[in-house]
Design an enzyme around this catalytic site. Structure first.
Site, PDB file in Angstrom:
ATOM      1  CG  ASP A   4      -8.064   4.650   0.954  1.00 16.44           C
ATOM      2  OD1 ASP A   4      -8.090   3.180   0.764  1.00 16.44           O
ATOM      3  OD2 ASP A   4      -7.450   5.524   1.687  1.00 16.44           O
ATOM      4  CG  ASP A  54      -2.141   0.910   1.245  1.00 13.08           C
ATOM      5  OD1 ASP A  54      -2.142   1.518   0.308  1.00 13.08           O
ATOM      6  OD2 ASP A  54      -2.468   1.219   2.428  1.00 13.08           O
TER       7      ASP A  54
END
Ligand code: NOJ
Length: 882
Positions: free
Chosen positions: A620, A544
């Site tokens: 997100d 990430d």
């Protein structure tokens, strides 16, 4: 997920303050507009018109493979070198660089899988002002016009693409900084002229090129303020190399629909950018991204596709620096050449799309993928950048994630929940809180004291785990990973030569230089079982924040003047960083198994070629219906850019979905290649059984359908791996002549046999489904009702249903005994669903192997069967060799 840049707050505090409290909208002021990005402003300041460039046709050098011609900016006399290749398989490569650069300019490594094989070029026509080259057996010809310089690519009498027809070639050459520069705003034309200056032209002369000396007036033209230093918010970009951008335009007559250039939260069909910002490609951690706009997101693939009922064409702009793409639309009839084309094609206005690429540094290196069919363009792109890695089978199952599962007991309880509620699940995920103080490759000793035992318990149930390993490393001399990286000199450096440090989850962090092959080898070695303590062969990895995200950096990323391996600036390599992180991690997993097992790595950032290393997701998102809806075009765009293994956080990352949204998201997510539920740490728990009996039953139904279709998914991945085709396909890819399909992005095909239209509207009672294909039939996969195509069909839906149709003429393999995980289903029987065409025939295939090793490749240990149904007989045979 990012926090506000420039504020040195502890990560947890940042999150509490920012992650969920405020209204969910991106803070646009954190990210540059084109006007705020110096090079974009300079490039865009140049309006279409007569190009100052001239092709010195007499300088033509025709090698056995490439043609080389010098270009000169008539205003400034700085010479460029144009290189042209006809590539095998219907591609053309165009490269423009400085003939005599002051220093080398960055050329993107490690993206092309090999130097593409070339065709023999020949000069087939020549007059005073132009030159015609034939580019190989497909009949493509390139017309190079001397003045103003432009190129027209034709096939027979059809013009496919013009280059620099709008005169927007703008190549800022490397130059010495002159203190005498008068800081004043230049006109756009001066901007274009000022890009060619004295020193490089001097060098060119020494090298015996045919350009003239720069004129005094143009050589004295001032540079735009900001050319040698640029400030955005509190961040100053010291630009030691000054202005270095490159830009070029492409005109596409006959095309009205363009797609690709992910990642944007955008409809599948791209919009024109006139009157707004261009689409931006600059890997960024954008907190609470907005929908339907051209802002950059986490990943970038500079591949644009143009499609018409006649043909498909791709433009692959191989540049890893910040890039902006302008799209405009007009008619070819307005230009001289368009009139000629109109004449040649029998009158009438031809629609035309113009595309303009602008990158901050590097060279112009562009591939025109000439199709002509959509699948051919995908194959051409795959021949250049590789195909989707074949994932291990488990990775196609359902993944359960959240930020965070608190401890080993929590993991065990969640696993038990799946067991008790009979919801299949292959993988449980651990986010950043599992590590000891965000020190990746470690485990929090109080929450995860026995990681190996935890993994073994999961493995006993034939389930796996994924742990997060981010590329920001806590600056802590007691942390072995940091100490080694520092002592080996493997961190990215500041412009002053010290280790580059920024603020991220662990607090102060440094960033391994993944562009350094030695560093990548070291990183890979960290995944060995004795290096990553507590890891086992059923632990896989999530990379990430690899844009890279730097909370304290400009636009939440790394300073552009940071320095990488080989002395390259971060500016040059930015969009490649994330690809390298995933590459090194995947390599680590392969190595830990002694080269036996296929890796699984999920990455947030990506670039062209990332498909070779694993899966990607859309970052997100938010628990809102619009976000559910956009997950479809976003994943379709990823697929068109080669990234077939895509998904979106099921349920939405921010905010809490209600039961209806969650159920619909499971139903949609089960039909996307990467199927993972994930949620922000401040959201309410949302394991499927927390929503009551009815809803868990609905979720179970969606997940079970995914598992029943596993053989179909696995075979689809095999197709993608072999041929470079997306798994989620826009309808026009299979029905390229059907213009009705060109803007559809709420339904799609999985491989070529299943058409799905997930329900993405709250309270939906039915959906309109377009069934394509003249003379074809489609079967509702629940009622088996047959429908003739083409037609727009209203399909009533209930909470348990989402429209799915099997194409007449296909065979879809299923496994009807759904068990707790994919591994449990290996060896179970298959059921073939044979959907007959109106002619009473059908075809399909099934690929099987051990689901985890490279043996299918290295030892030919696999089974691939082609099914044919004809004359009331089903036949299985080996497929013909590719
Ligand atoms: C940002 C990622 O996009 C998100 O999925 C993750 O949960 C957080 N980082 C914390 O690691």
């Amino acid at each position: 997920m990012a926090a506000a840049p420039g504020r040195r707050l502890p990560a947890a505090l940042l999150c509490a303050a920012l992650c969920l409290g405020a209204a969910l909208a991106v803070d646009r002021s954190n990210f540059k507009t084109c006007e705020q990005s110096g090079f974009c402003r300079r490039q865009r300041g140049l309006s279409p018109g007569q190009s100052p460039y001239r092709a010195l046709l007499e300088s033509l050098q025709l090698g056995p493979d490439a043609a080389r011609i010098q270009l000169i900016n008539e205003a400034t006399k700085v010479p460029l070198l144009l290189e042209l290749w006809g590539l095998q398989g219907n591609m053309t490569r165009i490269r423009i660089k400085e003939l005599n650069p002051l220093r080398p300019r960055f050329e993107v490594p490690d993206v092309l899988v090999a130097e593409p094989p070339v065709e023999r070029l020949a000069v087939t026509g020549r007059d005073e002002g132009s030159l015609e080259l034939s580019l190989g057996p497909a009949g493509h010809r390139l017309l190079v016009t001397e003045k103003p310089f432009r190129m027209d690519l034709l096939q027979g009498r059809e013009l496919l693409c013009s280059v620099n027809a709008r005169g927007l070639l703008f190549f800022e050459h490397l130059r010495q900084r002159r203190d005498s520069d008068t800081p004043r705003e230049p006109t756009a034309e001066e901007g274009a002229a000022a890009e060619g200056q004295d020193e490089a032209a001097g060098g060119a002369e020494e090298a015996g090129d045919q350009s003239e000396k720069p004129t005094e007036t143009t050589a004295e033209a001032a540079e735009e303020p900001g050319s040698w230093e640029e400030t955005f918010k509190t961040h100053t970009d010291t630009k030691p190399n000054g202005p270095t951008s490159v830009g070029l335009d492409f005109s596409l007559p006959g095309f009205e629909h363009v797609y690709g250039i992910p990642e944007h939260a955008e409809s599948l069909r791209l919009r024109t950018t006139e009157g707004g910002d261009p689409y931006r490609l600059y890997n960024l951690d954008v907190f609470q991204y907005e929908l339907y706009n051209p802002m950059a997101l986490y990943g970038s693939v500079p591949l644009l596709l143009a499609h018409s009922a006649r043909r498909t064409l791709g433009i692959f702009w191989l540049n890893a620096a910040e890039t902006w793409v302008d799209i405009s639309s007009n008619t070819a009839g307005k230009t001289l050449f368009g009139k000629l084309l109109d004449y040649m094609q029998g009158g009438g206005e031809t629609p035309q799309t113009d595309v303009r690429w602008m990158s901050e540094s590097g060279i112009i290196d562009v591939f025109l993928l000439l199709g002509p069919a959509p699948a051919a363009v995908m194959g051409q792109y795959a021949a250049l950048t590789g195909t989707q890695a074949l994932p291990p089978l488990f990775a196609l199952g359902y993944h359960q994630s959240r930020w965070n599962y608190n401890d080993e007991e929590d993991v065990a309880a969640v696993e038990k929940g799946f067991e008790e509620h009979a919801v299949p699940c292959d993988v449980l995920w651990l986010d950043i809180e599992h590590a000891d103080g965000k020190r990746y490759f470690t485990w929090d000793p109080s929450k995860f004291p026995r990681p190996r035992a935890m993994l073994e318990q999961l493995a006993a149930k034939k389930r796996k785990m994924v742990s997060i390993v981010d590329p920001h490393i806590k600056v802590d001399s007691g942390y072995r990973v940091h100490a080694e990286l520092r002592s080996r000199g493997f961190y990215v450096k500041t412009k002053d030569g010290s280790d580059y440090e920024g603020w991220c989850w662990p607090g102060s962090a440094a960033y391994p230089d993944f562009t350094n092959p030695e560093m990548r080898a070291w990183w890979a070695s960290m995944f060995a079982y004795d290096q990553y303590e507590g890891s086992t062969e059923t632990l896989f990895t999530w990379n990430d924040m690899n844009e890279p995200s730097v909370f304290s950096g400009p636009e939440v990323t790394m300073h552009k003047d940071a320095v990488h391996y080989g002395g390259w600036e971060h500016r040059d390599v930015h969009n490649l960083y994330g690809l390298y992180v995933q590459m090194a991690t995947a390599e680590g997993q392969i190595q830990r198994s002694g080269g036996q097992h296929r890796p699984f790595v999920l990455s947030r950032a990506f670039f062209a070629g990332s498909q070779r290393y694993g899966a990607v997701w859309t970052g997100d998102n938010t628990a809102e219906w619009e976000h559910l809806k956009i997950s479809i075009p976003m994943c379709l765009s990823f697929g068109l850019a080669g990234l077939a293994f895509c998904g979106a956080d099921v349920g939405g990352f921010f905010k809490n979905p209600d039961a209806e949204l969650l159920v619909r998201w499971y139903q949609a997510g089960a039909l996307q290649p990467f199927f993972r539920a994930h949620a922000h740490m401040d959201t309410a728990r949302r394991e499927p059984w927390l929503f009551g009996e009815d809803n868990v039953a609905l979720i179970r139904g969606a997940v079970r359908l995914r598992y029943a279709l596993l053989p179909f998914w696995y075979t689809a991945f095999y197709h993608s791996h072999r041929h470079g085709l997306p798994i989620m396909r826009p309808l026009w890819m299979e029905y390229p002549e059907d213009t009705t399909t060109f803007a559809i992005d709420d339904q799609y095909l999985i491989d070529r046999a299943l058409l799905v239209h997930p329900v993405t509207e709250q309270g939906a009672r039915g959906v309109q489904v377009y069934l394509p294909g003249k003379g074809e039939v489609w079967y509702d996969t629940v009622s088996y009702q047959k429908h003739h195509a083409p037609q727009m069909l209203y399909v009533p839906v209930t909470m348990s249903s989402g429209p799915m149709f099997q194409r007449g003429g296909t065979v879809v393999p299923r496994q009807e005994r759904v068990r707790r995980s994919t591994e449990c289903m290996q060896g179970d029987p298959f059921t073939l669903y044979v959907a007959l065409s109106p002619q009473g025939t059908a075809e399909g295939d099934l690929f099987l192997d051990d689901g985890k090793s490279f043996d299918y490749e290295t030892k030919a240990r696999f089974l691939h069967r082609q099914f044919t149904f004809a004359g009331n007989t089903l036949t299985a045979r080996y497929p013909p060799p590719p």
